[in-house]
Scaffold this motif. Structure first.
Motif, mmCIF file in Angstrom:
data_model
loop_
_atom_site.group_PDB
_atom_site.id
_atom_site.type_symbol
_atom_site.label_atom_id
_atom_site.label_comp_id
_atom_site.label_asym_id
_atom_site.label_seq_id
_atom_site.Cartn_x
_atom_site.Cartn_y
_atom_site.Cartn_z
ATOM 1 N N LYS A 157 0.839 -1.204 0.000
ATOM 2 C CA LYS A 157 0.000 0.000 0.000
ATOM 3 C C LYS A 157 0.875 1.255 0.000
ATOM 4 N N MET A 158 1.947 1.230 0.795
ATOM 5 C CA MET A 158 2.848 2.377 0.874
ATOM 6 C C MET A 158 3.520 2.631 -0.480
ATOM 7 N N MET A 159 3.927 1.556 -1.161
ATOM 8 C CA MET A 159 4.558 1.713 -2.471
ATOM 9 C C MET A 159 3.557 2.276 -3.493
ATOM 10 N N ASP A 160 2.311 1.811 -3.431
ATOM 11 C CA ASP A 160 1.278 2.349 -4.326
ATOM 12 C C ASP A 160 1.085 3.846 -4.084
ATOM 13 N N GLU A 161 1.082 4.244 -2.805
ATOM 14 C CA GLU A 161 0.921 5.654 -2.473
ATOM 15 C C GLU A 161 2.122 6.474 -2.941
ATOM 16 N N GLN A 162 3.320 5.892 -2.869
ATOM 17 C CA GLN A 162 4.513 6.596 -3.347
ATOM 18 C C GLN A 162 4.450 6.796 -4.858
ATOM 19 N N ILE A 163 3.963 5.779 -5.575
ATOM 20 C CA ILE A 163 3.827 5.894 -7.025
ATOM 21 C C ILE A 163 2.824 6.993 -7.372
ATOM 22 N N ALA A 164 1.698 7.009 -6.657
ATOM 23 C CA ALA A 164 0.679 8.036 -6.893
ATOM 24 C C ALA A 164 1.222 9.426 -6.557
#
Length: 146
Positions: free
Chosen positions: A96-103
């Motif tokens: 989830k954290m990586m997805d948020e970083q990508i966004a």
């Protein structure tokens, strides 16, 4: 004999003083930040980014909402995870954290100019590296004490 006792007392006094200074180290800045309200922390972060990246008024308005959103998510995550998570929970959190970083990176590309984005990316990497080093030092300190 007196000189030996005096030397021993000085040695003990100096080592205890040195340990106190190490404990005071970088954690003081974090403790000061935690005393601020979330709105104050967000405002300080926005001002720091404005200084570092020379943001326009329009960019500041856009960043204000992004910072508030990110801060809210971080606070929510901190409240949700008081106990040690299982391996699957850690995986889900990291994913989830990586997805948020990508966004976040995609949003920053839209808001910032190419020069500002390059500078922001460099700053982010530098801060991430410092944070990793600080966490490793803390972990080393904990393992040495046990």
């Amino acid at each position: 004999m007196k000189k030996l006792i005096i030397a021993a007392l000085l040695l003990v006094g100096m080592t205890s003083f040195a340990q106190e200074r190490n404990k005071m180290g970088k954690r003081d800045g974090r403790a000061e930040m935690e005393k601020f309200t979330p709105e104050q922390r967000n405002e300080l972060m926005l001002k720091k980014m404005t200084l570092d990246l020379d943001l326009s008024v329009k960019q500041q308005d856009q960043m204000k909402s992004i910072i508030a959103e990110k801060s809210g998510k971080r606070d929510e995550m901190m409240k949700a995870h008081k106990e040690k998570p299982t391996r699957d929970e850690r995986f889900a959190m990291k994913s989830k954290m990586m997805d948020e970083q990508i966004a976040m990176k995609a949003k920053m590309k839209i808001i910032l100019s190419p020069e500002q984005f390059a500078k922001w990316d460099t700053m982010k990497d530098k801060n991430h590296h410092k944070k990793g080093m600080h966490q490793r030092k803390e972990m080393d300190g904990k393992t040495n004490k046990n």
